[in-house]
Design an enzyme around this catalytic site. Structure first.
Site, mmCIF file in Angstrom:
data_model
loop_
_atom_site.group_PDB
_atom_site.id
_atom_site.type_symbol
_atom_site.label_atom_id
_atom_site.label_comp_id
_atom_site.label_asym_id
_atom_site.label_seq_id
_atom_site.Cartn_x
_atom_site.Cartn_y
_atom_site.Cartn_z
ATOM 1 N N SER A 159 36.451 52.642 52.042
ATOM 2 C CA SER A 159 36.053 52.541 50.635
ATOM 3 C C SER A 159 34.737 53.291 50.507
ATOM 4 O O SER A 159 34.030 53.472 51.511
ATOM 5 C CB SER A 159 35.840 51.067 50.270
ATOM 6 O OG SER A 159 35.214 50.951 49.001
ATOM 7 N N TYR A 172 33.446 42.155 52.049
ATOM 8 C CA TYR A 172 34.263 43.367 51.871
ATOM 9 C C TYR A 172 33.484 44.605 52.322
ATOM 10 O O TYR A 172 33.998 45.441 53.075
ATOM 11 C CB TYR A 172 34.651 43.493 50.399
ATOM 12 C CG TYR A 172 35.524 44.689 50.075
ATOM 13 C CD1 TYR A 172 36.897 44.659 50.297
ATOM 14 C CD2 TYR A 172 34.981 45.855 49.535
ATOM 15 C CE1 TYR A 172 37.698 45.755 50.002
ATOM 16 C CE2 TYR A 172 35.770 46.948 49.232
ATOM 17 C CZ TYR A 172 37.135 46.902 49.463
ATOM 18 O OH TYR A 172 37.928 47.990 49.164
HETATM 19 P P1 NAD Z 1 46.624 46.205 46.126
HETATM 20 O O1 NAD Z 1 46.236 44.772 46.029
HETATM 21 O O2 NAD Z 1 47.371 46.831 45.014
HETATM 22 O O3 NAD Z 1 47.445 46.457 47.464
HETATM 23 C C1 NAD Z 1 47.102 45.845 48.676
HETATM 24 C C2 NAD Z 1 48.371 45.558 49.454
HETATM 25 O O4 NAD Z 1 48.008 45.022 50.740
HETATM 26 C C3 NAD Z 1 49.259 44.497 48.769
HETATM 27 O O5 NAD Z 1 50.595 44.955 48.672
HETATM 28 C C4 NAD Z 1 49.152 43.286 49.686
HETATM 29 O O6 NAD Z 1 50.325 42.481 49.723
HETATM 30 C C5 NAD Z 1 48.898 43.970 51.036
HETATM 31 N N1 NAD Z 1 48.292 43.047 51.998
HETATM 32 C C6 NAD Z 1 47.220 42.242 51.825
HETATM 33 N N2 NAD Z 1 47.012 41.507 52.930
HETATM 34 C C7 NAD Z 1 47.973 41.873 53.818
HETATM 35 C C8 NAD Z 1 48.292 41.454 55.132
HETATM 36 N N3 NAD Z 1 47.585 40.496 55.763
HETATM 37 N N4 NAD Z 1 49.334 42.036 55.764
HETATM 38 C C9 NAD Z 1 50.071 42.993 55.145
HETATM 39 N N5 NAD Z 1 49.829 43.405 53.883
HETATM 40 C C10 NAD Z 1 48.793 42.845 53.240
HETATM 41 O O7 NAD Z 1 45.255 46.958 46.383
HETATM 42 P P2 NAD Z 1 44.865 48.508 46.542
HETATM 43 O O8 NAD Z 1 43.761 48.746 45.619
HETATM 44 O O9 NAD Z 1 46.044 49.390 46.551
HETATM 45 O O10 NAD Z 1 44.234 48.443 48.007
HETATM 46 C C11 NAD Z 1 44.677 49.240 49.083
HETATM 47 C C12 NAD Z 1 43.491 49.566 49.979
HETATM 48 O O11 NAD Z 1 42.565 50.353 49.227
HETATM 49 C C13 NAD Z 1 42.710 48.352 50.456
HETATM 50 O O12 NAD Z 1 42.355 48.526 51.815
HETATM 51 C C14 NAD Z 1 41.484 48.359 49.578
HETATM 52 O O13 NAD Z 1 40.392 47.721 50.185
HETATM 53 C C15 NAD Z 1 41.256 49.838 49.399
HETATM 54 N N6 NAD Z 1 40.427 50.217 48.260
HETATM 55 C C16 NAD Z 1 40.789 49.896 46.999
HETATM 56 C C17 NAD Z 1 39.961 50.265 45.951
HETATM 57 C C18 NAD Z 1 40.306 49.909 44.514
HETATM 58 O O14 NAD Z 1 39.424 50.068 43.642
HETATM 59 N N7 NAD Z 1 41.507 49.484 44.209
HETATM 60 C C19 NAD Z 1 38.762 50.979 46.199
HETATM 61 C C20 NAD Z 1 38.444 51.292 47.505
HETATM 62 C C21 NAD Z 1 39.292 50.911 48.539
#
Ligand code: NAD
Length: 273
Positions: A159, A172
Protein backbone atom coordinates in the site's frame (compact mmCIF):
# COMPACT_ATOMS: atom_id res chain seq x y z
CA UNK A 1 6.16 -14.36 -30.09
CA UNK A 2 3.00 -12.29 -30.44
CA UNK A 3 0.33 -13.58 -32.78
CA UNK A 4 0.34 -12.05 -36.21
CA UNK A 5 -3.10 -10.53 -35.57
CA UNK A 6 -1.80 -8.89 -32.37
CA UNK A 7 0.22 -6.44 -34.43
CA UNK A 8 -0.97 -3.21 -35.91
CA UNK A 9 0.04 -2.34 -39.50
CA UNK A 10 3.15 -0.50 -38.23
CA UNK A 11 4.31 -3.69 -36.50
CA UNK A 12 3.70 -2.49 -32.94
CA UNK A 13 1.89 -4.76 -30.53
CA UNK A 14 -1.48 -3.37 -29.55
CA UNK A 15 -2.00 -2.65 -25.87
CA UNK A 16 -5.09 -4.84 -25.78
CA UNK A 17 -3.69 -7.80 -27.67
CA UNK A 18 -4.73 -10.13 -24.87
CA UNK A 19 -1.67 -12.34 -25.06
CA UNK A 20 0.82 -10.97 -22.59
CA UNK A 21 0.45 -13.97 -20.24
CA UNK A 22 -0.23 -16.66 -22.82
CA UNK A 23 0.91 -20.05 -21.51
CA UNK A 24 1.28 -18.80 -17.94
CA UNK A 25 -0.38 -20.10 -14.79
CA UNK A 26 -1.28 -17.59 -12.08
CA UNK A 27 -2.53 -17.95 -8.51
CA UNK A 28 -4.32 -14.90 -7.10
CA UNK A 29 -5.33 -14.55 -3.44
CA UNK A 30 -8.15 -12.28 -2.36
CA UNK A 31 -9.53 -12.89 -5.85
CA UNK A 32 -13.22 -12.82 -4.89
CA UNK A 33 -13.37 -9.04 -4.67
CA UNK A 34 -11.82 -5.70 -5.56
CA UNK A 35 -8.21 -5.55 -6.76
CA UNK A 36 -7.73 -9.33 -6.68
CA UNK A 37 -10.84 -10.01 -8.76
CA UNK A 38 -9.97 -7.36 -11.35
CA UNK A 39 -6.42 -8.70 -11.61
CA UNK A 40 -7.55 -12.32 -11.93
CA UNK A 41 -9.88 -11.30 -14.77
CA UNK A 42 -7.15 -9.25 -16.48
CA UNK A 43 -4.59 -12.07 -16.15
CA UNK A 44 -7.12 -14.42 -17.78
CA UNK A 45 -7.85 -11.95 -20.59
CA UNK A 46 -4.09 -11.85 -21.20
CA UNK A 47 -4.06 -15.61 -21.64
CA UNK A 48 -3.14 -17.00 -18.21
CA UNK A 49 -4.91 -19.91 -16.55
CA UNK A 50 -5.90 -18.47 -13.16
CA UNK A 51 -6.41 -20.11 -9.77
CA UNK A 52 -8.89 -17.88 -7.97
CA UNK A 53 -8.24 -18.19 -4.22
CA UNK A 54 -10.22 -16.57 -1.45
CA UNK A 55 -11.72 -17.43 1.91
CA UNK A 56 -15.02 -16.26 0.32
CA UNK A 57 -15.71 -19.41 -1.71
CA UNK A 58 -18.89 -18.06 -3.34
CA UNK A 59 -17.13 -14.87 -4.41
CA UNK A 60 -14.23 -16.89 -5.79
CA UNK A 61 -16.65 -19.09 -7.73
CA UNK A 62 -18.34 -16.00 -9.19
CA UNK A 63 -14.98 -14.57 -10.27
CA UNK A 64 -14.05 -17.92 -11.86
CA UNK A 65 -17.39 -17.98 -13.70
CA UNK A 66 -16.72 -14.49 -15.04
CA UNK A 67 -13.34 -15.67 -16.33
CA UNK A 68 -14.85 -18.75 -17.97
CA UNK A 69 -17.76 -16.78 -19.44
CA UNK A 70 -15.15 -14.59 -21.16
CA UNK A 71 -13.47 -17.68 -22.60
CA UNK A 72 -10.68 -18.02 -20.01
CA UNK A 73 -9.51 -20.87 -17.78
CA UNK A 74 -10.06 -20.70 -14.02
CA UNK A 75 -9.90 -22.85 -10.90
CA UNK A 76 -11.73 -22.01 -7.66
CA UNK A 77 -9.77 -22.48 -4.44
CA UNK A 78 -11.45 -21.86 -1.08
CA UNK A 79 -8.48 -20.80 1.00
CA UNK A 80 -7.72 -18.90 4.18
CA UNK A 81 -4.23 -17.50 3.70
CA UNK A 82 -3.59 -17.49 7.46
CA UNK A 83 -3.64 -21.33 7.43
CA UNK A 84 -0.59 -23.20 6.27
CA UNK A 85 -2.57 -26.27 5.19
CA UNK A 86 -4.86 -24.12 3.00
CA UNK A 87 -1.89 -22.43 1.34
CA UNK A 88 -0.15 -25.74 0.69
CA UNK A 89 -3.38 -27.12 -0.84
CA UNK A 90 -3.88 -23.99 -2.97
CA UNK A 91 -0.46 -24.42 -4.56
CA UNK A 92 -0.89 -28.18 -4.98
CA UNK A 93 -4.34 -27.84 -6.58
CA UNK A 94 -3.07 -25.15 -8.95
CA UNK A 95 -0.17 -27.29 -10.12
CA UNK A 96 -2.41 -30.35 -10.38
CA UNK A 97 -4.94 -28.48 -12.54
CA UNK A 98 -2.59 -26.48 -14.74
CA UNK A 99 0.75 -28.37 -14.50
CA UNK A 100 2.77 -25.28 -13.50
CA UNK A 101 2.79 -22.09 -11.43
CA UNK A 102 4.47 -19.03 -12.92
CA UNK A 103 2.79 -16.07 -11.19
CA UNK A 104 1.70 -15.64 -7.56
CA UNK A 105 -0.27 -12.51 -6.66
CA UNK A 106 -0.34 -12.29 -2.85
CA UNK A 107 -3.18 -9.82 -2.53
CA UNK A 108 -5.59 -10.89 0.25
CA UNK A 109 -5.76 -8.21 2.91
CA UNK A 110 -7.84 -6.63 5.65
CA UNK A 111 -7.84 -3.27 7.41
CA UNK A 112 -8.79 -2.08 10.87
CA UNK A 113 -9.04 1.70 11.19
CA UNK A 114 -7.81 2.37 14.72
CA UNK A 115 -4.88 3.82 16.68
CA UNK A 116 -2.70 1.52 18.77
CA UNK A 117 -4.68 2.63 21.80
CA UNK A 118 -7.93 1.48 20.15
CA UNK A 119 -6.70 -1.67 18.41
CA UNK A 120 -7.58 -4.92 20.15
CA UNK A 121 -4.88 -7.57 20.40
CA UNK A 122 -7.10 -9.85 18.32
CA UNK A 123 -7.37 -7.26 15.52
CA UNK A 124 -3.61 -6.63 15.62
CA UNK A 125 -2.87 -10.34 15.29
CA UNK A 126 -5.46 -10.91 12.56
CA UNK A 127 -4.16 -7.96 10.51
CA UNK A 128 -0.62 -9.36 10.58
CA UNK A 129 -1.86 -12.93 10.02
CA UNK A 130 -3.68 -12.02 6.81
CA UNK A 131 -1.52 -9.20 5.43
CA UNK A 132 1.97 -10.54 6.28
CA UNK A 133 1.89 -14.17 7.37
CA UNK A 134 -0.43 -14.99 4.46
CA UNK A 135 2.28 -13.84 2.03
CA UNK A 136 4.91 -15.90 3.85
CA UNK A 137 2.74 -19.03 3.82
CA UNK A 138 1.69 -18.82 0.17
CA UNK A 139 5.25 -18.01 -0.89
CA UNK A 140 6.91 -20.80 1.10
CA UNK A 141 4.88 -23.35 -0.85
CA UNK A 142 5.20 -21.54 -4.18
CA UNK A 143 8.92 -20.76 -4.31
CA UNK A 144 10.09 -24.41 -4.56
CA UNK A 145 7.59 -25.05 -7.38
CA UNK A 146 8.73 -21.96 -9.29
CA UNK A 147 12.40 -22.80 -8.69
CA UNK A 148 11.89 -26.32 -10.08
CA UNK A 149 10.12 -24.79 -13.09
CA UNK A 150 13.02 -22.43 -13.85
CA UNK A 151 11.60 -19.27 -12.25
CA UNK A 152 8.51 -17.13 -11.85
CA UNK A 153 7.21 -13.86 -10.51
CA UNK A 154 5.59 -12.94 -7.23
CA UNK A 155 3.70 -9.69 -6.71
CA UNK A 156 2.67 -8.73 -3.18
CA UNK A 157 0.01 -6.13 -2.44
CA UNK A 158 1.43 -3.55 -0.05
CA UNK A 159 0.00 0.00 0.00
CA UNK A 160 1.22 3.57 -0.19
CA UNK A 161 0.63 3.18 3.56
CA UNK A 162 3.55 0.76 3.52
CA UNK A 163 5.80 3.69 2.66
CA UNK A 164 4.33 6.58 4.67
CA UNK A 165 2.21 6.81 7.80
CA UNK A 166 -1.40 7.86 8.15
CA UNK A 167 -4.09 8.34 10.77
CA UNK A 168 -6.00 5.63 12.62
CA UNK A 169 -4.67 2.57 10.81
CA UNK A 170 -1.71 1.58 13.00
CA UNK A 171 -1.79 -2.22 12.61
CA UNK A 172 -2.51 -1.96 8.87
CA UNK A 173 0.31 0.51 8.21
CA UNK A 174 2.77 -1.57 10.25
CA UNK A 175 1.71 -4.68 8.31
CA UNK A 176 2.10 -3.01 4.91
CA UNK A 177 5.53 -1.64 5.88
CA UNK A 178 6.42 -5.26 6.63
CA UNK A 179 5.16 -6.31 3.20
CA UNK A 180 7.46 -3.82 1.46
CA UNK A 181 10.56 -5.14 3.24
CA UNK A 182 9.46 -8.79 3.03
CA UNK A 183 9.26 -8.20 -0.73
CA UNK A 184 12.87 -6.98 -0.82
CA UNK A 185 14.08 -9.87 1.35
CA UNK A 186 12.37 -12.41 -0.92
CA UNK A 187 13.76 -10.72 -4.04
CA UNK A 188 17.29 -11.10 -2.67
CA UNK A 189 16.84 -14.70 -1.59
CA UNK A 190 15.21 -16.04 -4.74
CA UNK A 191 16.62 -13.99 -7.61
CA UNK A 192 19.20 -16.68 -8.34
CA UNK A 193 16.35 -19.14 -8.89
CA UNK A 194 14.88 -16.82 -11.53
CA UNK A 195 12.10 -15.58 -9.28
CA UNK A 196 11.31 -11.85 -9.33
CA UNK A 197 9.46 -10.46 -6.31
CA UNK A 198 7.87 -7.01 -6.31
CA UNK A 199 5.05 -5.24 -4.57
CA UNK A 200 2.34 -2.88 -5.72
CA UNK A 201 1.55 0.07 -3.46
CA UNK A 202 -1.97 1.24 -4.32
CA UNK A 203 -3.48 4.44 -3.10
CA UNK A 204 -7.14 4.53 -2.11
CA UNK A 205 -9.05 2.26 -4.48
CA UNK A 206 -12.80 1.94 -4.94
CA UNK A 207 -13.42 -1.48 -3.35
CA UNK A 208 -15.29 -3.14 -0.50
CA UNK A 209 -12.29 -2.38 1.70
CA UNK A 210 -12.63 1.37 1.18
CA UNK A 211 -16.36 1.12 1.94
CA UNK A 212 -15.52 -0.76 5.13
CA UNK A 213 -13.05 1.97 6.10
CA UNK A 214 -15.76 4.63 5.70
CA UNK A 215 -18.02 2.55 7.90
CA UNK A 216 -15.34 2.00 10.54
CA UNK A 217 -14.60 5.75 10.62
CA UNK A 218 -18.31 6.65 10.73
CA UNK A 219 -18.10 8.57 7.44
CA UNK A 220 -20.38 8.43 4.40
CA UNK A 221 -18.81 6.71 1.39
CA UNK A 222 -19.21 9.92 -0.61
CA UNK A 223 -17.15 11.81 1.96
CA UNK A 224 -14.55 9.03 1.89
CA UNK A 225 -14.33 9.19 -1.91
CA UNK A 226 -13.92 12.98 -1.81
CA UNK A 227 -11.05 12.67 0.69
CA UNK A 228 -9.49 9.83 -1.30
CA UNK A 229 -9.52 11.99 -4.45
CA UNK A 230 -7.09 14.46 -2.88
CA UNK A 231 -4.20 13.64 -5.20
CA UNK A 232 -2.80 15.22 -8.39
CA UNK A 233 -5.09 13.16 -10.65
CA UNK A 234 -8.10 14.16 -8.56
CA UNK A 235 -9.82 10.79 -8.31
CA UNK A 236 -9.80 7.52 -6.45
CA UNK A 237 -8.17 4.51 -8.17
CA UNK A 238 -10.28 1.94 -9.98
CA UNK A 239 -9.45 -1.73 -9.50
CA UNK A 240 -8.34 -1.82 -13.15
CA UNK A 241 -5.80 0.96 -12.51
CA UNK A 242 -4.13 -1.34 -9.99
CA UNK A 243 -4.61 -4.56 -11.98
CA UNK A 244 -2.76 -3.08 -14.99
CA UNK A 245 0.23 -2.24 -12.77
CA UNK A 246 0.21 -5.76 -11.33
CA UNK A 247 0.09 -7.19 -14.86
CA UNK A 248 3.16 -5.16 -15.75
CA UNK A 249 5.08 -6.33 -12.69
CA UNK A 250 4.03 -9.95 -13.27
CA UNK A 251 4.85 -10.01 -16.98
CA UNK A 252 7.98 -10.06 -19.08
CA UNK A 253 7.83 -6.28 -19.56
CA UNK A 254 9.30 -6.06 -16.03
CA UNK A 255 12.00 -8.68 -16.70
CA UNK A 256 14.75 -6.78 -14.81
CA UNK A 257 12.58 -5.43 -12.00
CA UNK A 258 12.78 -7.11 -8.61
CA UNK A 259 12.54 -5.99 -4.99
CA UNK A 260 10.66 -2.89 -6.11
CA UNK A 261 7.63 -1.18 -4.64
CA UNK A 262 5.51 0.25 -7.49
CA UNK A 263 3.42 3.17 -6.24
CA UNK A 264 0.07 3.46 -8.04
CA UNK A 265 -1.72 6.25 -6.23
CA UNK A 266 -2.53 9.08 -8.64
CA UNK A 267 0.48 11.00 -7.33
CA UNK A 268 -0.59 11.13 -3.68
CA UNK A 269 2.94 10.20 -2.60
CA UNK A 270 4.47 12.92 -4.77
CA UNK A 271 3.97 15.35 -1.92
CA UNK A 272 1.84 18.30 -0.97
CA UNK A 273 0.92 20.87 -3.65
P1 NAD B 1 -11.51 -6.24 -0.85
O1 NAD B 1 -12.06 -6.29 0.53
O2 NAD B 1 -12.40 -5.89 -1.98
O3 NAD B 1 -10.82 -7.63 -1.21
C1 NAD B 1 -10.05 -8.34 -0.27
C2 NAD B 1 -10.25 -9.83 -0.51
O4 NAD B 1 -9.38 -10.55 0.38
C3 NAD B 1 -11.69 -10.29 -0.20
O5 NAD B 1 -12.21 -11.06 -1.27
C4 NAD B 1 -11.53 -11.14 1.06
O6 NAD B 1 -12.47 -12.21 1.16
C5 NAD B 1 -10.10 -11.66 0.88
N1 NAD B 1 -9.53 -12.10 2.16
C6 NAD B 1 -9.50 -11.44 3.34
N2 NAD B 1 -8.94 -12.20 4.28
C7 NAD B 1 -8.59 -13.37 3.68
C8 NAD B 1 -7.99 -14.56 4.13
N3 NAD B 1 -7.62 -14.73 5.42
N4 NAD B 1 -7.77 -15.56 3.25
C9 NAD B 1 -8.14 -15.43 1.95
N5 NAD B 1 -8.75 -14.32 1.47
C10 NAD B 1 -8.96 -13.32 2.33
O7 NAD B 1 -10.29 -5.24 -0.75
P2 NAD B 1 -9.25 -4.66 -1.83
O8 NAD B 1 -9.27 -3.21 -1.67
O9 NAD B 1 -9.42 -5.27 -3.16
O10 NAD B 1 -7.90 -5.18 -1.17
C11 NAD B 1 -6.96 -5.99 -1.84
C12 NAD B 1 -5.56 -5.64 -1.34
O11 NAD B 1 -5.29 -4.29 -1.69
C13 NAD B 1 -5.40 -5.72 0.17
O12 NAD B 1 -4.15 -6.31 0.47
C14 NAD B 1 -5.43 -4.28 0.60
O13 NAD B 1 -4.74 -4.06 1.80
C15 NAD B 1 -4.75 -3.61 -0.57
N6 NAD B 1 -4.99 -2.17 -0.71
C16 NAD B 1 -6.25 -1.69 -0.87
C17 NAD B 1 -6.43 -0.32 -0.98
C18 NAD B 1 -7.82 0.27 -1.14
O14 NAD B 1 -7.94 1.51 -1.01
N7 NAD B 1 -8.83 -0.49 -1.45
C19 NAD B 1 -5.32 0.56 -0.93
C20 NAD B 1 -4.06 0.01 -0.77
C21 NAD B 1 -3.90 -1.36 -0.67
Amino acid sequence: MPRADARSPDGQERAADGGRLRGKVALVTGAASGIGRATALLFAREGAAVAVADRDADGAAAAARAIEDAGGRALVIACDVTRDADCRRAVEETVQAFAALHILFNNAGIIRRATVADTTEEDWDLTFAVNVKGIYLMSRHTVPVMARGGGGTIVNTASNWGLVGGARAAAYIASKGAVVLLTKAMAIDHGAAGIRVNCVCPGDTDTAMLRSEAQQLGESYDAMLRGSSNNPLGRVATTDDIARAVLWLAGDAASFVTGAPLVVDGGFMAGQP
